[in-house]
Design a protein around this motif. Structure first.
Motif, PDB file in Angstrom:
ATOM      1  N   LEU A  20      32.577  32.769  17.885  1.00  0.00           N
ATOM      2  CA  LEU A  20      31.766  32.538  16.690  1.00  0.00           C
ATOM      3  C   LEU A  20      31.913  31.095  16.211  1.00  0.00           C
ATOM      4  O   LEU A  20      30.931  30.434  15.884  1.00  0.00           O
ATOM      5  N   LYS A  23      30.178  28.705  18.675  1.00  0.00           N
ATOM      6  CA  LYS A  23      28.725  28.829  18.550  1.00  0.00           C
ATOM      7  C   LYS A  23      28.216  28.081  17.317  1.00  0.00           C
ATOM      8  O   LYS A  23      27.145  27.493  17.327  1.00  0.00           O
ATOM      9  N   ASN A  24      28.992  28.092  16.231  1.00  0.00           N
ATOM     10  CA  ASN A  24      28.591  27.468  14.967  1.00  0.00           C
ATOM     11  C   ASN A  24      29.407  26.218  14.662  1.00  0.00           C
ATOM     12  O   ASN A  24      29.506  25.801  13.507  1.00  0.00           O
ATOM     13  N   TYR A  25      29.985  25.601  15.677  1.00  0.00           N
ATOM     14  CA  TYR A  25      30.915  24.494  15.501  1.00  0.00           C
ATOM     15  C   TYR A  25      30.315  23.348  14.685  1.00  0.00           C
ATOM     16  O   TYR A  25      30.918  22.875  13.725  1.00  0.00           O
ATOM     17  N   GLN A  26      29.129  22.895  15.050  1.00  0.00           N
ATOM     18  CA  GLN A  26      28.516  21.760  14.353  1.00  0.00           C
ATOM     19  C   GLN A  26      28.243  22.094  12.888  1.00  0.00           C
ATOM     20  O   GLN A  26      28.442  21.249  12.006  1.00  0.00           O
ATOM     21  N   ASP A  27      27.796  23.317  12.612  1.00  0.00           N
ATOM     22  CA  ASP A  27      27.532  23.729  11.237  1.00  0.00           C
ATOM     23  C   ASP A  27      28.824  23.759  10.417  1.00  0.00           C
ATOM     24  O   ASP A  27      28.863  23.295   9.287  1.00  0.00           O
ATOM     25  N   ILE A  28      29.874  24.340  10.997  1.00  0.00           N
ATOM     26  CA  ILE A  28      31.146  24.442  10.290  1.00  0.00           C
ATOM     27  C   ILE A  28      31.719  23.052  10.039  1.00  0.00           C
ATOM     28  O   ILE A  28      32.186  22.746   8.939  1.00  0.00           O
ATOM     29  N   GLU A  44      28.851  32.486   4.337  1.00  0.00           N
ATOM     30  CA  GLU A  44      27.581  32.180   4.979  1.00  0.00           C
ATOM     31  C   GLU A  44      27.502  32.742   6.398  1.00  0.00           C
ATOM     32  O   GLU A  44      26.413  33.005   6.902  1.00  0.00           O
ATOM     33  N   LEU A  45      28.647  32.906   7.048  1.00  0.00           N
ATOM     34  CA  LEU A  45      28.676  33.482   8.399  1.00  0.00           C
ATOM     35  C   LEU A  45      28.831  35.006   8.366  1.00  0.00           C
ATOM     36  O   LEU A  45      29.001  35.636   9.404  1.00  0.00           O
ATOM     37  N   ASN A  76      22.667  21.677  16.342  1.00  0.00           N
ATOM     38  CA  ASN A  76      23.097  22.454  15.211  1.00  0.00           C
ATOM     39  C   ASN A  76      22.379  23.799  15.301  1.00  0.00           C
ATOM     40  O   ASN A  76      21.175  23.849  15.425  1.00  0.00           O
ATOM     41  N   SER A  77      23.109  24.908  15.240  1.00  0.00           N
ATOM     42  CA  SER A  77      22.483  26.208  15.477  1.00  0.00           C
ATOM     43  C   SER A  77      21.441  26.560  14.416  1.00  0.00           C
ATOM     44  O   SER A  77      20.432  27.159  14.705  1.00  0.00           O
ATOM     45  N   ARG A  78      21.673  26.168  13.171  1.00  0.00           N
ATOM     46  CA  ARG A  78      20.689  26.460  12.129  1.00  0.00           C
ATOM     47  C   ARG A  78      19.446  25.597  12.325  1.00  0.00           C
ATOM     48  O   ARG A  78      18.334  26.047  12.110  1.00  0.00           O
TER      49      ARG A  78
END
Length: 124
Positions: A20, A23-28, A44-45, A76-78
């Motif tokens: 997890l 997968k969301n590294y750039q967002d975090i 948010e996750l 960025n996943s978002r």
């Protein structure tokens, strides 16, 4: 199943929190750089009760990314979900909102001088 299929699928979901985080590294990372707390990020996750686990997993993953052992996604996943990329693409111009009060035209010297003269102002 081919190796390309595995790579296309992304991080191994059997790895749980680390998958997890990767997968969301750039967002975090961006949220942490903007001073958001771990509880806010976890909320948010949709893993609010696992904020401390998220923090520990992120620190492990971040260390491995810094060493070059793990490689986060390029986008960025978002942003990817919204159809945007961060690869230097130009952002569409935002709609300009008019300022309150009477406007003075900018860039057109004659129109600007006429507007200033109507207000009894002199531009030097």
């Amino acid at each position: 199943m081919s190796l390309a299929t595995l790579i296309e699928r992304g991080p191994n979901p059997e790895k749980g929190m680390q998958a997890l985080v990767l997968k969301n590294y750039q967002d975090i990372l961006a949220a942490r750089q903007l001073l958001w707390g771990w509880v806010d990020i976890a909320r948010e996750l949709d893993i609010e009760k696992q904020a401390n686990s998220l923090r520990r997993s992120f620190m492990r993953v971040h260390g491995k990314v810094e060493k070059g052992i793990l490689k986060p996604g390029r986008e960025n996943s978002r942003a990817k979900a919204a159809g945007r990329t961060n690869a230097g693409a130009a952002q569409p111009p935002t709609e300009k909102r008019p300022l309150p009060g009477q406007q003075i035209p900018v860039g057109d010297g004659d129109a600007m001088n006429a507007a200033l003269a109507a207000k009894n102002l002199v531009f030097k």
